[in-house]
Scaffold this motif. Structure first.
Motif, PDB file in Angstrom:
ATOM      1  N   ILE A  36       0.841  -1.207   0.000  1.00  0.00           N
ATOM      2  CA  ILE A  36       0.000   0.000   0.000  1.00  0.00           C
ATOM      3  C   ILE A  36       0.873   1.252   0.000  1.00  0.00           C
ATOM      4  CG2 ILE A  36      -1.660   1.355   1.352  1.00  0.00           C
ATOM      5  CD1 ILE A  36      -2.789  -1.342   2.361  1.00  0.00           C
ATOM      6  N   VAL A  37       1.880   1.256   0.877  1.00  0.00           N
ATOM      7  CA  VAL A  37       2.783   2.412   0.969  1.00  0.00           C
ATOM      8  C   VAL A  37       3.513   2.631  -0.353  1.00  0.00           C
ATOM      9  CG1 VAL A  37       4.860   3.302   2.084  1.00  0.00           C
ATOM     10  CG2 VAL A  37       3.108   2.168   3.447  1.00  0.00           C
ATOM     11  N   LEU A  38       4.042   1.556  -0.917  1.00  0.00           N
ATOM     12  CA  LEU A  38       4.807   1.648  -2.163  1.00  0.00           C
ATOM     13  C   LEU A  38       3.944   2.156  -3.314  1.00  0.00           C
ATOM     14  CD1 LEU A  38       7.662   1.056  -3.261  1.00  0.00           C
ATOM     15  CD2 LEU A  38       6.809  -1.194  -3.980  1.00  0.00           C
ATOM     16  N   LEU A  39       2.742   1.626  -3.415  1.00  0.00           N
ATOM     17  CA  LEU A  39       1.854   2.013  -4.509  1.00  0.00           C
ATOM     18  C   LEU A  39       1.427   3.483  -4.391  1.00  0.00           C
ATOM     19  CD1 LEU A  39      -0.417  -1.159  -4.821  1.00  0.00           C
ATOM     20  CD2 LEU A  39       1.376  -0.417  -6.388  1.00  0.00           C
ATOM     21  N   LYS A  42       5.390   5.656  -4.237  1.00  0.00           N
ATOM     22  CA  LYS A  42       6.300   5.495  -5.375  1.00  0.00           C
ATOM     23  C   LYS A  42       5.575   5.588  -6.712  1.00  0.00           C
ATOM     24  CE  LYS A  42      10.262   4.322  -7.364  1.00  0.00           C
ATOM     25  NZ  LYS A  42      11.425   5.238  -7.358  1.00  0.00           N
ATOM     26  N   PHE A  43       4.461   4.869  -6.824  1.00  0.00           N
ATOM     27  CA  PHE A  43       3.761   4.791  -8.107  1.00  0.00           C
ATOM     28  C   PHE A  43       2.574   5.739  -8.212  1.00  0.00           C
ATOM     29  CE2 PHE A  43       5.898   0.710  -7.554  1.00  0.00           C
ATOM     30  CZ  PHE A  43       6.595   0.615  -8.755  1.00  0.00           C
ATOM     31  N   LYS A  44       2.341   6.520  -7.127  1.00  0.00           N
ATOM     32  CA  LYS A  44       1.284   7.536  -7.121  1.00  0.00           C
ATOM     33  C   LYS A  44      -0.089   6.952  -7.462  1.00  0.00           C
ATOM     34  CE  LYS A  44       4.603  10.416  -6.365  1.00  0.00           C
ATOM     35  NZ  LYS A  44       4.876  10.827  -4.973  1.00  0.00           N
ATOM     36  N   LEU A  45      -0.309   5.718  -7.063  1.00  0.00           N
ATOM     37  CA  LEU A  45      -1.600   5.081  -7.301  1.00  0.00           C
ATOM     38  C   LEU A  45      -2.627   5.609  -6.308  1.00  0.00           C
ATOM     39  CD1 LEU A  45      -2.625   2.853  -9.287  1.00  0.00           C
ATOM     40  CD2 LEU A  45      -2.377   1.228  -7.395  1.00  0.00           C
ATOM     41  N   HIS A  46      -3.869   5.742  -6.733  1.00  0.00           N
ATOM     42  CA  HIS A  46      -4.927   6.221  -5.846  1.00  0.00           C
ATOM     43  C   HIS A  46      -5.052   5.279  -4.653  1.00  0.00           C
ATOM     44  CE1 HIS A  46      -8.971   7.379  -4.453  1.00  0.00           C
ATOM     45  NE2 HIS A  46      -8.764   8.508  -5.093  1.00  0.00           N
ATOM     46  N   ALA A  47      -5.275   5.843  -3.472  1.00  0.00           N
ATOM     47  CA  ALA A  47      -5.340   5.041  -2.240  1.00  0.00           C
ATOM     48  C   ALA A  47      -6.412   3.960  -2.314  1.00  0.00           C
ATOM     49  CB  ALA A  47      -5.595   5.952  -1.043  1.00  0.00           C
ATOM     50  N   PHE A  48      -7.507   4.218  -3.027  1.00  0.00           N
ATOM     51  CA  PHE A  48      -8.581   3.235  -3.177  1.00  0.00           C
ATOM     52  C   PHE A  48      -8.052   1.957  -3.837  1.00  0.00           C
ATOM     53  CE2 PHE A  48     -11.962   1.640  -6.143  1.00  0.00           C
ATOM     54  CZ  PHE A  48     -12.743   1.020  -5.176  1.00  0.00           C
ATOM     55  N   LEU A  49      -7.324   2.110  -4.939  1.00  0.00           N
ATOM     56  CA  LEU A  49      -6.774   0.958  -5.648  1.00  0.00           C
ATOM     57  C   LEU A  49      -5.661   0.307  -4.840  1.00  0.00           C
ATOM     58  CD1 LEU A  49      -6.604   2.492  -9.252  1.00  0.00           C
ATOM     59  CD2 LEU A  49      -8.356   0.954  -8.324  1.00  0.00           C
ATOM     60  N   SER A 414      -2.781   9.200  14.203  1.00  0.00           N
ATOM     61  CA  SER A 414      -2.951   9.354  12.755  1.00  0.00           C
ATOM     62  C   SER A 414      -2.521  10.723  12.247  1.00  0.00           C
ATOM     63  CB  SER A 414      -4.418   9.112  12.374  1.00  0.00           C
ATOM     64  OG  SER A 414      -5.223  10.214  12.737  1.00  0.00           O
ATOM     65  N   LEU A 415      -2.271  11.668  13.157  1.00  0.00           N
ATOM     66  CA  LEU A 415      -1.886  13.030  12.757  1.00  0.00           C
ATOM     67  C   LEU A 415      -0.382  13.283  12.876  1.00  0.00           C
ATOM     68  CD1 LEU A 415      -4.773  15.021  14.501  1.00  0.00           C
ATOM     69  CD2 LEU A 415      -4.603  14.391  12.082  1.00  0.00           C
ATOM     70  N   PHE A 416       0.364  12.293  13.304  1.00  0.00           N
ATOM     71  CA  PHE A 416       1.783  12.478  13.632  1.00  0.00           C
ATOM     72  C   PHE A 416       2.604  12.881  12.393  1.00  0.00           C
ATOM     73  CE2 PHE A 416       6.108  11.180  14.619  1.00  0.00           C
ATOM     74  CZ  PHE A 416       6.245  11.550  15.949  1.00  0.00           C
ATOM     75  N   PHE A 417       3.407  13.921  12.506  1.00  0.00           N
ATOM     76  CA  PHE A 417       4.415  14.366  11.536  1.00  0.00           C
ATOM     77  C   PHE A 417       4.001  14.180  10.069  1.00  0.00           C
ATOM     78  CE2 PHE A 417       8.525  14.373   9.277  1.00  0.00           C
ATOM     79  CZ  PHE A 417       9.017  15.583   9.726  1.00  0.00           C
ATOM     80  N   SER A 418       3.154  15.053   9.608  1.00  0.00           N
ATOM     81  CA  SER A 418       2.828  15.096   8.180  1.00  0.00           C
ATOM     82  C   SER A 418       4.067  15.521   7.394  1.00  0.00           C
ATOM     83  CB  SER A 418       1.691  16.107   7.949  1.00  0.00           C
ATOM     84  OG  SER A 418       1.599  16.460   6.595  1.00  0.00           O
ATOM     85  N   HIS A 419       4.389  14.748   6.344  1.00  0.00           N
ATOM     86  CA  HIS A 419       5.555  15.126   5.532  1.00  0.00           C
ATOM     87  C   HIS A 419       5.238  14.958   4.048  1.00  0.00           C
ATOM     88  CE1 HIS A 419       6.913  10.847   4.950  1.00  0.00           C
ATOM     89  NE2 HIS A 419       6.278  10.700   6.092  1.00  0.00           N
ATOM     90  N   VAL A 420       6.250  14.711   3.224  1.00  0.00           N
ATOM     91  CA  VAL A 420       6.083  14.842   1.770  1.00  0.00           C
ATOM     92  C   VAL A 420       5.147  13.816   1.138  1.00  0.00           C
ATOM     93  CG1 VAL A 420       8.291  15.994   1.428  1.00  0.00           C
ATOM     94  CG2 VAL A 420       8.203  13.496   1.408  1.00  0.00           C
ATOM     95  N   ASN A 421       4.776  12.755   1.857  1.00  0.00           N
ATOM     96  CA  ASN A 421       3.836  11.787   1.277  1.00  0.00           C
ATOM     97  C   ASN A 421       2.387  12.091   1.662  1.00  0.00           C
ATOM     98  OD1 ASN A 421       3.897  11.071   3.962  1.00  0.00           O
ATOM     99  ND2 ASN A 421       4.283   8.891   3.622  1.00  0.00           N
ATOM    100  N   ASP A 422       2.153  13.245   2.271  1.00  0.00           N
ATOM    101  CA  ASP A 422       0.807  13.651   2.686  1.00  0.00           C
ATOM    102  C   ASP A 422       0.319  14.795   1.796  1.00  0.00           C
ATOM    103  OD1 ASP A 422      -1.537  14.270   4.011  1.00  0.00           O
ATOM    104  OD2 ASP A 422      -0.546  15.312   5.660  1.00  0.00           O
ATOM    105  N   ALA A 423      -0.862  14.628   1.205  1.00  0.00           N
ATOM    106  CA  ALA A 423      -1.417  15.671   0.334  1.00  0.00           C
ATOM    107  C   ALA A 423      -1.610  16.984   1.094  1.00  0.00           C
ATOM    108  CB  ALA A 423      -2.748  15.204  -0.249  1.00  0.00           C
TER     109      ALA A 423
END
Length: 465
Positions: A36-39, A42-49, A414-423
């Motif tokens: 899930i993390v990789l998709l 890395k691959f910018k796949l929608h979280a649903f998929l 769930s709110l801990f340290f938002s960084h570059v992988n968070d919209a």
């Protein structure tokens, strides 16, 4: 404080879809989450998929038959959407009516008109808390950014001094207070009482928002002293309206579902008899569905009609409010499917078995799991849903207040340290005209403060409840 013990039992009685050992199940969980993390990253796949694929990988590595994995995922998706989908939709309608009618602007203008310069950061966190109650985080940012930029410019404030309190108020509401999607799903997963969770959520949210908002903004303004970007001030919704609803009726409408749900919680505590007529009446009045539906119907008159909207305009507003939440519903539903796959594979029972001898707070364990998933995926909602599914069995022996605190511990994590992988990270960066380093020193630190202060408040409450 609630601790793990040998006596605690699994909450879910469903027959496992696999008989894999703990080691294999542990590898399956890591593989599913890693996919899930990789998709997503890395691959910018929608979280649903990504959640669908991750669930299938989890089942495959755990040794479950594919058809049973699909059944578990589908059941979890259906149950989650059925339990929270309508509530999310009603919350979106209420939020859109609040925005389009100019009600949100009325709240903002009224509070700002009465706030002194010294009190302005406190006014911003109050505004964000009220406006952010019924609407999604992203919508709240869009609503409040014009106000933040305008106040900072006119009052010659550092943008961080005004912006951080507004962001803190919105973020705390998003992570801790229903009817936001994350808390709703966690409440459903662990079997917590919504009214009690809402009441305790408010208790946790107030000091958390104050520390991460007005207090922290003093330091954030020193670290990143920037002025509002001239080209980012959008027009406000109510500028084109001839009239808009009053302050009092707008606030009353926004708080109506909260009051109804809290009333139910108080009656449950006072009466404590499921067959009593009063309690049965309030069980209906204070149910999330009835509370939010009532607020939406009332808002059509108190907000829509007060702004001069025709019936056709109100219908259009309602219709437009539903389209943007399709993605949210799908992600939440798929997260529920992933959660159910975890549960049916026996992962919850595995965590229960492994942690029997641990002397660690159940609440702290839930927070740590949510923190890990948040850091990996960047999604607060995915972190909440996944963590809730993993720790749900630990709630079996908990009292009503402690089950509610478990939800709040997960929400805090769930709110801990938002960084570059968070919209949300990029949304804040662009709206405030900051670079990545400045965003990390302000927004990311603020999110971490919310998470840490939140879990500290939860643990303190667990000592007295």
């Amino acid at each position: 404080m609630t601790h793990l013990s040998v006596e605690m039992l699994a909450a879910d009685a469903a027959e496992p879809i696999t008989t894999a050992g703990h080691a294999q199940l542990g590898i399956a969980v890591l593989a599913g989450i890693a996919v899930i993390v990789l998709l997503i990253t890395k691959f910018k796949l929608h979280a649903f998929l990504a959640l669908i694929i991750g669930s299938l990988v989890l089942g495959a590595v755990a040794g479950a038959p594919l058809d049973k994995t699909i059944t578990s995922f589908s059941a979890g998706l259906g149950t989650t959407v059925a339990g929270t989908g309508v509530l999310i939709a009603l919350g979106a309608v209420l939020g859109r009516l609040l925005a389009d009618s100019g009600g949100a602007d009325q709240i903002v203008d009224t509070i700002l008109a009465k706030a002194s310069r010294k009190a302005m950061p406190w006014a911003m966190v109050l505004i964000a808390g009220i406006v952010g109650l019924p609407i999604f985080f992203e919508v709240g940012i869009v609503l409040l950014i014009p106000v933040v930029l305008l106040v900072a410019k006119r009052g010659n404030f550092s943008l961080m001094r005004i912006g951080i309190p507004a962001l803190a108020g919105l973020s705390v509401m998003h992570g801790l207070i229903p009817p936001h999607p994350g808390p709703l799903v966690a409440i459903d997963a662990v079997g917590a009482n919504l009214g009690v969770t809402l009441a305790l959520g408010v208790v946790v949210a107030i000091p958390t928002a104050i520390i991460a908002g007005p207090v922290f903004s003093r330091y954030a303004a020193r670290w990143v002293d920037i002025q509002p970007p001239e080209n980012l001030v959008p027009e406000r919704t109510s500028d084109d309206l001839e009239k808009r609803p009053g302050f009092g009726i707008t606030v009353a409408t926004v708080l109506l579902p909260v009051v109804m749900m809290l009333a139910k919680a108080l009656v449950d505590i006072a009466v404590d008899d499921p067959e009593h007529t009063v309690q049965r009446v309030f069980d209906v009045i204070g149910s999330p569905l009835i509370a939010l539906l009532t607020a939406v119907l009332v808002a059509m008159f108190t907000l829509g009609r007060a702004a001069g909207f025709t019936r056709g305009r109100i219908a259009t507003t309602v219709e437009k409010s539903l389209a943007p939440i399709a993605g949210v519903l799908l992600i939440v539903g798929a997260g529920g499917g992933f959660k159910q796959t975890l549960v049916d594979a026996g992962v919850g029972q595995m965590i229960l078995d492994i942690s029997k001898g641990w002397h660690i707070s159940t609440l702290l364990l839930a927070w740590l799991i949510a923190v890990t998933i948040r850091l990996a995926t960047g999604s607060a909602t995915v972190a909440t849903i996944s963590a809730a599914g993993l720790v749900a069995p630990l709630a079996a022996e908990m009292s009503t207040p402690h089950a509610a605190l478990l939800v709040l511990a997960i929400g805090s994590g769930s709110l801990f340290f938002s960084h570059v992988n968070d919209a949300g990270f990029w949304l804040v960066k662009e709206y405030f005209g900051m670079n990545v380093g400045q965003t990390l020193k302000t927004w990311s630190v603020m999110e971490t403060l919310i998470s840490v202060v939140g879990i500290v408040c939860v643990l303190l409450l667990s000592l007295v409840l």
